[in-house]
Design an enzyme around this catalytic site. Structure first.
Site, PDB file in Angstrom:
ATOM      1  N   GLU A 240       0.830  -1.208   0.000  1.00  0.00           N
ATOM      2  CA  GLU A 240       0.000   0.000   0.000  1.00  0.00           C
ATOM      3  C   GLU A 240       0.871   1.267   0.000  1.00  0.00           C
ATOM      4  O   GLU A 240       1.850   1.366   0.736  1.00  0.00           O
ATOM      5  CB  GLU A 240      -0.878  -0.017   1.253  1.00  0.00           C
ATOM      6  CG  GLU A 240      -1.775   1.193   1.443  1.00  0.00           C
ATOM      7  CD  GLU A 240      -2.583   1.114   2.725  1.00  0.00           C
ATOM      8  OE1 GLU A 240      -3.570   1.862   2.858  1.00  0.00           O
ATOM      9  OE2 GLU A 240      -2.223   0.296   3.598  1.00  0.00           O
TER      10      GLU A 240
ATOM     11  N   LYS B  22      -9.260   2.512  -2.564  1.00  0.00           N
ATOM     12  CA  LYS B  22      -9.505   1.823  -1.297  1.00  0.00           C
ATOM     13  C   LYS B  22     -10.898   2.174  -0.774  1.00  0.00           C
ATOM     14  O   LYS B  22     -11.251   3.351  -0.639  1.00  0.00           O
ATOM     15  CB  LYS B  22      -8.427   2.218  -0.293  1.00  0.00           C
ATOM     16  CG  LYS B  22      -8.463   1.480   1.027  1.00  0.00           C
ATOM     17  CD  LYS B  22      -7.264   1.896   1.886  1.00  0.00           C
ATOM     18  CE  LYS B  22      -7.198   1.167   3.208  1.00  0.00           C
ATOM     19  NZ  LYS B  22      -6.005   1.580   4.000  1.00  0.00           N
TER      20      LYS B  22
ATOM     21  N   CYS C 193      -5.287  -3.165   1.965  1.00  0.00           N
ATOM     22  CA  CYS C 193      -5.148  -3.212   3.433  1.00  0.00           C
ATOM     23  C   CYS C 193      -6.484  -3.352   4.175  1.00  0.00           C
ATOM     24  O   CYS C 193      -7.026  -4.441   4.250  1.00  0.00           O
ATOM     25  CB  CYS C 193      -4.362  -1.996   3.922  1.00  0.00           C
ATOM     26  SG  CYS C 193      -3.505  -2.304   5.504  1.00  0.00           S
TER      27      CYS C 193
ATOM     28  N   ASN D  46      15.883  15.758  40.469  1.00  0.00           N
ATOM     29  CA  ASN D  46      15.676  16.106  39.067  1.00  0.00           C
ATOM     30  C   ASN D  46      16.828  16.932  38.508  1.00  0.00           C
ATOM     31  O   ASN D  46      17.153  16.836  37.311  1.00  0.00           O
ATOM     32  CB  ASN D  46      14.362  16.874  38.908  1.00  0.00           C
ATOM     33  CG  ASN D  46      13.146  16.001  39.151  1.00  0.00           C
ATOM     34  OD1 ASN D  46      13.215  14.786  39.032  1.00  0.00           O
ATOM     35  ND2 ASN D  46      12.028  16.620  39.499  1.00  0.00           N
TER      36      ASN D  46
ATOM     37  N   LYS E 122       3.878  15.623  30.478  1.00  0.00           N
ATOM     38  CA  LYS E 122       5.237  15.132  30.227  1.00  0.00           C
ATOM     39  C   LYS E 122       5.288  14.317  28.941  1.00  0.00           C
ATOM     40  O   LYS E 122       6.196  14.484  28.112  1.00  0.00           O
ATOM     41  CB  LYS E 122       5.708  14.247  31.388  1.00  0.00           C
ATOM     42  CG  LYS E 122       6.100  14.962  32.652  1.00  0.00           C
ATOM     43  CD  LYS E 122       6.739  13.964  33.612  1.00  0.00           C
ATOM     44  CE  LYS E 122       7.180  14.608  34.901  1.00  0.00           C
ATOM     45  NZ  LYS E 122       7.834  13.644  35.805  1.00  0.00           N
TER      46      LYS E 122
END
Length: 530
Positions: free
Chosen positions: A41, A107, A143, A363, A502
């Site tokens: 694909e 598709k 697919c 830290n 984070k």
């Protein structure tokens, strides 16, 4: 009739390079007597092109590349590519031979879940495509079409004798068996044999594992290509079915996961043109596994490990790090961070007056290390690999601009318990990770006598909760009902929610589960849902 499945590793956007690869594969297939070459694909562009698909010039360049492929004579090509018609774009497959276009397929089923967002770019197709190769009628699918009932049924109703499927199916653990099961359903429903061509290689966080195959009318795998390697799988079709062909051995879940991580590192570094990688080596298992993967992906000459001890770093951490780099033969440096830490704390002392020590000081050590690695990266051009795992990403047990500083997070989708399994798997023949690194209790070594379990539930518990909540979408109540301690469940869920900010700032990393902290995780940072 002979069909060749072109299992290869394209580079997204490298239309000239991908075209050259397809032409070379086609010529090899012709030399081996193939009548048809089937590409994966969007083979022309690589998958996924993402917002390149919003640029009109991209489609014009794709059309020019397709014209070059059209000049090849002597074999039928089934090429995956994007195309634009008016204001609509399609995920397409074009069938061509000897300068003639025999048909185009659009598709029909556009996936819009997990890592896929094809509805953002494409219009779904509405009609099957069946073309003739001699006396055989070949139906074309792309697919997701084969994961749905209707497109395959439409091709069968249109008179297909065999189906070929162009795929860009990303890897996750146990995916190969899942694909075989899905194709077996389509074979049973349509009564048609199916050939399945898949991409291989890494593209940012996605890994494509290849493992192309053919399934006969009985639902048996008639031919199997290897996983992760580029190859040309030749399939003979006779009397309405595939003749049994090559049967490559497929890797077990641990081997396939390790090889996926190696492929992810190799292609992220190689395709983006970095001269090598840097990583901080701590004497712990995460950085040790990352180092092993990096060496297997790139070779020892492209890997630079840096040990940055503090007064809290155990002597055995330094000893084990030296031992491992000696076994692998990588470049190695030690840079003591305590003098720098003391300079920072002295400078901050007036602002911190009257405030007790806490995680700030821990830290700060991690951030000094991150700064050193990034300085080395700037000076050498090498990319920093971060070493944090999925369990740490889940709970925020990592430091922004510290151990999270870097360009590629190798273990981002690897839970801590899986880190141990992969380390032992890697050591099965040659012990590259010293045994003591594997067996000693994990620690960030940022304060005296520290272990991970001072702050977190045991990793066996944490990972089981994470998998249920994050990967399988169970609620906290459902997980508690399975017998997990309520305090552990509430803690893990709370840590996951408050640390999304984070994760948004973390580097990309290879996806090896069915849900990673990447394209398929979109969690609001500002969020009060409980």
């Amino acid at each position: 009739m002979r069909i060749a499945l072109a299992q290869f590793n394209p580079v997204v956007g490298d239309l000239a390079g991908n075209t050259r690869k397809i032409l070379a594969l086609a010529k090899t297939a012709m030399a081996d007597g193939a009548d048809i070459l089937v590409t994966p694909e969007l083979a022309l562009t690589g998958y996924p092109p993402e917002d390149l698909l919003l640029r009109p010039h991209f489609y014009r360049s794709c059309a020019a590349a397709m014209d070059e492929l059209l000049e090849l004579d002597g074999i039928t090509l089934v090429i995956g590519h994007p195309m634009r018609i008016g204001e609509e774009a399609f995920n397409a497959a074009t069938v061509m031979r000897d300068g003639n276009i025999l048909g185009r397929y659009h598709k029909m089923s556009l996936p819009n879940s997990e890592v896929f967002d094809e509805c953002r770019y494409f219009t779904p197709g509405a009609a099957p495509l069946v073309f003739r190769q001699g006396d055989v009628r070949v139906g074309v699918l792309i697919c997701e079409d084969v994961w749905s009932v209707e497109p395959a049924a439409c091709a069968a109703d249109a008179g297909a004798d065999v189906l070929v499927v162009l795929n860009a199916s990303p890897f996750h653990r146990n995916k190969i068996g899942t694909r075989h099961g899905v194709i077996r359903y389509r074979v049973e429903e349509t009564g048609l044999p199916i050939a399945y061509a898949n991409l291989t290689g890494g593209q940012d966080e996605l890994i494509f594992d290849g493992a192309s195959f053919a399934m006969n009318r009985q639902g048996d795998v008639a031919a199997q290509a290897p996983a992760f390697d580029e190859t040309l799988l030749q399939l003979d079709f006779h009397d309405g079915d595939f003749v049994n062909g090559p049967q490559a051995a497929l890797p077990d879940p641990l081997e396939s996961t390790y090889r996926a991580l190696v492929a992810g590192v190799r292609d992220y570094i190689g395709k983006n043109g970095f001269p090598g990688v840097l990583l901080g080596l701590s004497g712990g298992i995460d950085s040790a596994l990352t180092l092993a993967i990096a060496v297997d992906a790139l070779g020892a000459d492209k890997v630079h490990a840096v040990m940055m001890p503090s007064r809290y770093t155990a002597d055995i951490s330094v000893t084990d790090s030296r031992d491992m780099v000696a076994r692998l033969g990588v470049k190695y440096d030690e840079i003591a961070i305590w003098p720098m830490y003391e300079a920072f704390t002295a400078g901050l002392a007036p602002a911190f007056a009257g405030l007790a020590e806490d995680t700030t000081e821990e830290n700060l050590q991690a951030r000094i290390r991150g700064t050193l690695l990034m300085a080395l990266s700037n000076k050498t051009g090498k990319l920093v690999l971060t070493t944090g795992n999925k369990s740490e990403m889940t709970t925020g047990y990592c430091t922004l601009y510290g151990d999270m500083a870097g360009g590629f997070a190798v273990l981002k989708d690897v839970a801590k318990t899986l880190v141990y399994e992969l380390s032992r798997w890697r050591n099965r023949e040659t012990e590259v990770i010293p045994e003591r690194i594997i067996v000693r209790p994990p620690s960030a070594e940022l304060r005296p006598e520290q272990t991970d379990q001072d702050s977190l539930p045991p990793y066996e518990v944490l990972d089981a909760i994470m998998q249920r909540y994050m990967e399988n979408n169970l609620s906290a109540e459902e997980i508690i009902a399975e017998g997990f301690a309520e305090a552990d469940v509430r803690k893990v869920v709370r840590l996951l929610k408050i640390n999304e900010y984070k994760r948004r700032q973390a580097p990309v990393g290879p996806r090896v589960t069915h849900r990673s902290f990447g394209k398929d995780w979109r969690y609001p940072i500002t969020n009060r849902f409980s």
